[in-house]
Design an enzyme around this catalytic site. Structure first.
Site, PDB file in Angstrom:
ATOM      1  N   GLU A 198       0.833  -1.213   0.000  1.00  0.00           N
ATOM      2  CA  GLU A 198       0.000   0.000   0.000  1.00  0.00           C
ATOM      3  C   GLU A 198       0.863   1.257   0.000  1.00  0.00           C
ATOM      4  O   GLU A 198       0.801   2.083   0.922  1.00  0.00           O
ATOM      5  CB  GLU A 198      -0.953  -0.004   1.198  1.00  0.00           C
ATOM      6  CG  GLU A 198      -1.992  -1.111   1.111  1.00  0.00           C
ATOM      7  CD  GLU A 198      -3.062  -1.051   2.193  1.00  0.00           C
ATOM      8  OE1 GLU A 198      -2.826  -0.422   3.227  1.00  0.00           O
ATOM      9  OE2 GLU A 198      -4.136  -1.636   1.994  1.00  0.00           O
ATOM     10  N   GLU A 387      -5.255  -8.477  -0.863  1.00  0.00           N
ATOM     11  CA  GLU A 387      -5.904  -8.295   0.441  1.00  0.00           C
ATOM     12  C   GLU A 387      -7.369  -8.034   0.185  1.00  0.00           C
ATOM     13  O   GLU A 387      -7.718  -7.225  -0.688  1.00  0.00           O
ATOM     14  CB  GLU A 387      -5.339  -7.097   1.213  1.00  0.00           C
ATOM     15  CG  GLU A 387      -3.997  -7.326   1.842  1.00  0.00           C
ATOM     16  CD  GLU A 387      -3.544  -6.152   2.703  1.00  0.00           C
ATOM     17  OE1 GLU A 387      -4.401  -5.448   3.275  1.00  0.00           O
ATOM     18  OE2 GLU A 387      -2.327  -5.943   2.782  1.00  0.00           O
TER      19      GLU A 387
END
Ligand code: BGP
Length: 490
Positions: A198, A387
């Site tokens: 991220e 995810e």
């Protein structure tokens, strides 16, 4: 119809949220190790001492520490990463359970500070390297392909205390050294790599992703530039280490919808979406997008990109794109237009058509199909959803059973959405690794009782529990999903 023959079904964890063993066998502390446990009501704090001897604890997402701050661990605080779910000692048992579910891949991160304890050493820590050797061997024993994140909120604290880590260009060299070492060492064992988890968390505070104790836009822009250069260099290093390596990026993808069809809301939404696209644009296309350069110009931010650096970015584009997907949000020009909604990183407005989890994250399977479609359309590169999931308060009932229907429902609907993206919209999707396939510490709150796993881990927020692993109802369900290659979702 259905999922591709070699589809990589699996699950995902991160070292700092799973392993524990924070100072075991020569490991140094990382950014995550000085972050306290929070809750839905209490934020997580980062702890440090100033030159007057005072100990401080400041909120992680808004941290702006003074220049003389020395980050560290202090007795009076509770740091959940130190024990996490003790994966350091349970990994064989856990991988056996993943194998029983039929995992084809397992996403983990290498904790950089296990390999280079301060980040600055010339030589790696052999004990740290050996740990991951054993972990990868254990995966391969069952035919599980490791999917490895190089940096998942685990910047060595040594680099932070020396020069604010990614704010300083010297961190790039330290990272290169680390990538060379792990690329060589795990050649033939690891084929799938991700650079920074991220990477766009940077826009929501510098601590987690970059070990930068600041929210100043100029500082964040420089840290972002350094990570983008490091990501591009990592792609090159890993390709050179083994031409079979496939290297991806990783974006925290927060889809925004305009709250209304008011053109002002449409433009607001476009701006929010650019926050998603920016890092991915650089990593996938190899250059800074013009909307970002214009924004820097307007805000007086200088990033001084040299010709040589431009070349690095150009030559280091990723082979595939990976992202996390949990929820969607709405964007609106008028800030009093509707109720606000929260998320893992960013805020937005509530969508009246969606339900939310206990932590207020809006649940939107169609948003995943949409995310895959726009992502594939923009880059034309293979995708992985690395995810996805919903955090719930699971109850361990008598007889050691956990009826986690909410996980099953959430994942089922999102798997259907992926199927549609592949078969109706033509997206090339390589794999799916739901988040927290075994219960672990929450990144945003530091809690244990925000649980995502197919496997319950008996550790509680008050420090009780023996860490026993217990299969939840979703365990057998996911096993059937994998065995049927995504056809049997009942
Ligand atoms: C992502 C992070 C993960 C993970 C997940 C769930 O942003 O990459 O590390 O934790 O979110 O968030 P949380 O743990 O806060 O529920």
């Amino acid at each position: 119809m259905g999922f591709p023959k070699d589809f990589l079904w699996g699950g995902a964890v991160a070292a700092n949220q799973y392993e524990g063993g924070w100072d075991a066998d020569g490991k140094g502390p990382s950014a995550a190790d000085v972050v306290t446990r929070g809750s839905r009501q209490t934020p997580r704090y980062v702890t440090y001492q100033t030159s007057d001897g005072q100990i401080h604890a400041d909120e992680m997402f808004t941290l702006n520490a003074p220049k003389d701050a020395v980050f560290g661990v202090f007795e009076e605080y509770d740091y959940p990463s130190h024990e996490a779910v003790d994966g350091y000692h349970h990994f064989k048992e856990d991988i056996a359970l993943f194998a029983e579910m039929g995992f084809k891949t397992y996403r983990i991160s290498i904790n950089w500070a296990r390999i280079f304890p301060t980040g600055m050493e010339e030589e790696p820590n052999e004990a740290g390297l050996r740990f991951y050797d054993e972990l990868f061997d254990e995966c391969l024993k069952y035919g599980i392909k490791p999917l490895v994140t190089l940096s998942h909120y685990e910047t060595p604290l040594g680099l932070i205390n020396a020069w604010n880590a990614w704010e300083d260009a010297r961190t790039i060299e330290c990272f290169e050294r680390y990538v060379k070492v792990v690329g060589e060492r795990y050649k033939g064992k690891v084929e799938y790599w991700l650079t920074f988890n991220e990477i766009n968390t940077l826009d929501h505070g510098g601590w987690m992703g970059a070990g930068v104790p600041s929210t100043d836009p100029q500082t964040i822009a420089m840290a972002g530039k350094h990570q983008l250069l490091a990501s591009a260099k990592a792609v090159k290093i890993l390709h050179e280490a083994d031409p079979n390596n496939k290297v991806g990026n990783m974006i925290g993808f927060m889809v925004y919808y305009p709250l209304t069809c008011n053109p002002d809301d449409i433009m607001e939404c476009w701006k929010e979406m650019n926050m998603n696209w920016f890092y991915c644009d650089v990593q996938a296309r190899g250059y800074y997008p013009r909307y970002k350069l214009k924004e820097y110009e307007r805000e007086g931010i200088e990033i001084h990109l040299t010709q040589e650096e431009k070349e690095v970015l150009k030559k280091g584009t990723v082979d595939f794109i990976s992202f996390s997907y949990y929820m969607t949000n709405c964007a609106a020009k008028q800030s009093d237009a509707a109720e606000t909604s929260i998320g893992n990183m960013s805020m937005g407005f509530k969508n009246p058509y969606l339900k939310a989890s206990d932590w207020g994250w809006q649940i939107d399977p169609t948003g995943l199909r949409y995310a895959l479609d726009i992502m594939y359309d923009r880059y034309q590169k293979p995708l992985m959803v690395v995810e996805n999931g919903v955090g719930t308060q699971d109850i361990l009932e008598e007889g050691k059973v956990v009826h986690d229907l909410a996980h099953i429902e959430y994942l089922r609907d999102h798997i259907k959405a992926m199927d549609e993206a592949i078969n109706i919209d033509g997206v090339e999707l390589w794999g799916y690794t739901p988040w927290g396939c075994i219960d672990l510490v929450s990144a945003s709150t530091g809690e244990m009782h925000k649980r995502y796993g197919f496997i319950y881990v008996d550790y509680q927020d008050d420090g009780t529990g023996e860490g026993e692993r217990i299969k939840k109802d979703s365990f057998d369900w996911y096993k059937k999903v994998i065995a049927s290659n995504g056809k049997n979702l009942d």
